[in-house]
Design a protein around this motif. Structure first.
Motif, PDB file in Angstrom:
ATOM      1  N   LEU A   1       0.830  -1.213  -0.019  1.00 19.51           N
ATOM      2  CA  LEU A   1       0.051   0.081   0.100  1.00 19.51           C
ATOM      3  C   LEU A   1       0.950   1.229  -0.071  1.00 19.51           C
ATOM      4  CD1 LEU A   1      -2.873  -0.841   2.358  1.00 19.51           C
ATOM      5  CD2 LEU A   1      -3.059  -0.827   0.232  1.00 19.51           C
ATOM      6  N   LEU A   2       2.119   1.095   0.892  1.00 16.31           N
ATOM      7  CA  LEU A   2       2.741   2.246   0.825  1.00 16.31           C
ATOM      8  C   LEU A   2       3.672   2.516  -0.570  1.00 16.31           C
ATOM      9  CD1 LEU A   2       4.567   4.738   2.421  1.00 16.31           C
ATOM     10  CD2 LEU A   2       6.114   2.557   3.014  1.00 16.31           C
ATOM     11  N   LEU A   3       3.917   1.594  -1.150  1.00 12.55           N
ATOM     12  CA  LEU A   3       4.540   1.853  -2.464  1.00 12.55           C
ATOM     13  C   LEU A   3       3.388   2.234  -3.499  1.00 12.55           C
ATOM     14  CD1 LEU A   3       6.640  -1.512  -3.042  1.00 12.55           C
ATOM     15  CD2 LEU A   3       7.460   0.887  -3.397  1.00 12.55           C
ATOM     16  N   ALA A   4       1.956   1.753  -3.427  1.00 14.67           N
ATOM     17  CA  ALA A   4       1.055   2.105  -4.341  1.00 14.67           C
ATOM     18  C   ALA A   4       0.897   3.711  -4.388  1.00 14.67           C
ATOM     19  CB  ALA A   4      -0.021   1.421  -3.959  1.00 14.67           C
ATOM     20  N   ALA A   5       0.741   4.170  -2.941  1.00 18.02           N
ATOM     21  CA  ALA A   5       0.720   5.552  -2.645  1.00 18.02           C
ATOM     22  C   ALA A   5       1.913   6.473  -3.059  1.00 18.02           C
ATOM     23  CB  ALA A   5       0.545   5.836  -1.252  1.00 18.02           C
ATOM     24  N   LEU A   6       3.212   6.054  -3.025  1.00 18.44           N
ATOM     25  CA  LEU A   6       4.390   6.628  -3.577  1.00 18.44           C
ATOM     26  C   LEU A   6       4.256   6.743  -5.102  1.00 18.44           C
ATOM     27  CD1 LEU A   6       7.110   5.131  -1.242  1.00 18.44           C
ATOM     28  CD2 LEU A   6       6.133   7.370  -1.188  1.00 18.44           C
TER      29      LEU A   6
ATOM     30  N   SER B   1       1.220   9.221  -6.153  1.00 19.23           N
ATOM     31  CA  SER B   1       1.735  10.378  -5.821  1.00 19.23           C
ATOM     32  C   SER B   1       2.616  10.938  -6.766  1.00 19.23           C
ATOM     33  CB  SER B   1       2.289  10.778  -4.223  1.00 19.23           C
ATOM     34  OG  SER B   1       2.985  11.895  -4.190  1.00 19.23           O
ATOM     35  N   GLN B   2       3.810  10.097  -7.350  1.00 28.08           N
ATOM     36  CA  GLN B   2       4.677  10.453  -8.418  1.00 28.08           C
ATOM     37  C   GLN B   2       3.948  10.719  -9.682  1.00 28.08           C
ATOM     38  OE1 GLN B   2       8.192  10.848  -7.937  1.00 28.08           O
ATOM     39  NE2 GLN B   2       7.697  11.868  -9.692  1.00 28.08           N
ATOM     40  N   LYS B   3       2.881   9.810  -9.941  1.00 33.52           N
ATOM     41  CA  LYS B   3       2.288   9.697 -11.129  1.00 33.52           C
ATOM     42  C   LYS B   3       1.418  11.186 -11.561  1.00 33.52           C
ATOM     43  CE  LYS B   3       1.366   7.920 -15.231  1.00 33.52           C
ATOM     44  NZ  LYS B   3       2.365   7.514 -16.164  1.00 33.52           N
ATOM     45  N   ALA B   4       0.818  11.476 -10.166  1.00 32.81           N
ATOM     46  CA  ALA B   4       0.057  12.665 -10.136  1.00 32.81           C
ATOM     47  C   ALA B   4       0.791  13.984 -10.521  1.00 32.81           C
ATOM     48  CB  ALA B   4      -0.958  12.742  -9.041  1.00 32.81           C
TER      49      ALA B   4
ATOM     50  N   LEU C   1      -2.970  20.628  -4.955  1.00 28.80           N
ATOM     51  CA  LEU C   1      -3.001  19.302  -4.375  1.00 28.80           C
ATOM     52  C   LEU C   1      -2.151  18.272  -4.570  1.00 28.80           C
ATOM     53  CD1 LEU C   1      -6.962  19.241  -3.921  1.00 28.80           C
ATOM     54  CD2 LEU C   1      -5.302  20.370  -2.165  1.00 28.80           C
ATOM     55  N   ALA C   2      -1.945  17.770  -5.770  1.00 28.77           N
ATOM     56  CA  ALA C   2      -1.084  17.069  -6.318  1.00 28.77           C
ATOM     57  C   ALA C   2       0.504  17.192  -5.773  1.00 28.77           C
ATOM     58  CB  ALA C   2      -1.052  16.772  -7.663  1.00 28.77           C
ATOM     59  N   ILE C   3       0.711  18.665  -6.000  1.00 33.83           N
ATOM     60  CA  ILE C   3       1.960  19.084  -5.438  1.00 33.83           C
ATOM     61  C   ILE C   3       2.101  18.830  -4.159  1.00 33.83           C
ATOM     62  CG2 ILE C   3       3.717  21.166  -5.471  1.00 33.83           C
ATOM     63  CD1 ILE C   3       2.325  21.967  -8.399  1.00 33.83           C
ATOM     64  N   ALA C   4       1.258  19.236  -3.477  1.00 33.80           N
ATOM     65  CA  ALA C   4       1.555  19.387  -1.788  1.00 33.80           C
ATOM     66  C   ALA C   4       1.526  17.764  -1.584  1.00 33.80           C
ATOM     67  CB  ALA C   4       0.135  19.861  -1.325  1.00 33.80           C
ATOM     68  N   ASN C   5       0.815  16.963  -2.229  1.00 33.83           N
ATOM     69  CA  ASN C   5       0.755  15.426  -1.814  1.00 33.83           C
ATOM     70  C   ASN C   5       1.998  14.969  -2.194  1.00 33.83           C
ATOM     71  OD1 ASN C   5       0.442  12.333  -2.543  1.00 33.83           O
ATOM     72  ND2 ASN C   5      -1.242  12.814  -1.298  1.00 33.83           N
TER      73      ASN C   5
END
Length: 157
Positions: free
Chosen positions: A17-22, A25-28, A42-46
């Motif tokens: 799940l952590l990898l998926a979130a990373l 976030s990178q893709k966005a 919001l994507a930049i902040a994330n």
């Protein structure tokens, strides 16, 4: 990235799940120019929160998001949380107060109570948590925060 489970067994479900979130976030972040101005900030902040751990960039992006929409719940909440993490209690209080106007979940109320308690304003923090309980009776996070507030005041009864 190294995982605690690396020993030939592969990542744990949490690590997946952590990898998926990373990766998300990178893709966005990579595709941010395709997003609306609000979504872009919001994507930049994330990204700077999740992938880079750059509090100044996180704060700048959430502020930019609030310039686009001053009532954006995620930006209000996460900017207040960023200030809490930096010990900027007055700034956190101001953002959380704004958040309580547009968001009746525990997030802005919890952040407001945290900021007030950190300033030694326990009665005000208690009032905020009571208001949360009035709006969302029995909300577990609110009850937990009431307990934490009592403990901070030395009330163990």
């Amino acid at each position: 990235m190294e995982f605690a489970s690396m020993g030939g067994e592969g990542p744990t479900p949490y690590e997946v799940l952590l990898l998926a979130a990373l990766f998300a976030s990178q893709k966005a972040y990579d595709l941010r120019d395709r997003l609306s101005p609000l979504e872009r900030q919001l994507a930049i902040a994330n990204y700077y929160s999740t992938n880079e751990n750059d509090p100044d960039a996180v704060i700048a992006a959430y502020k930019a998001a609030l310039e686009v929409d001053s009532t954006e719940r995620t930006a209000l909440n996460n900017l207040a949380l960023s200030y809490i993490q930096l010990g900027r209690w007055e700034d956190a209080e101001a953002l959380a107060r704004r958040g309580t106007i547009v968001d009746k979940s525990w997030f802005p109320y919890g952040h407001l109570a945290t900021a007030l308690a950190a300033q030694g304003r326990y009665a005000e923090a208690d009032s905020v948590l009571r208001e949360l309980d009035r709006i969302v009776p029995g909300q577990p996070r609110g009850l937990e925060m009431q307990s934490q507030l009592r403990t901070a005041q030395g009330d163990y009864a």
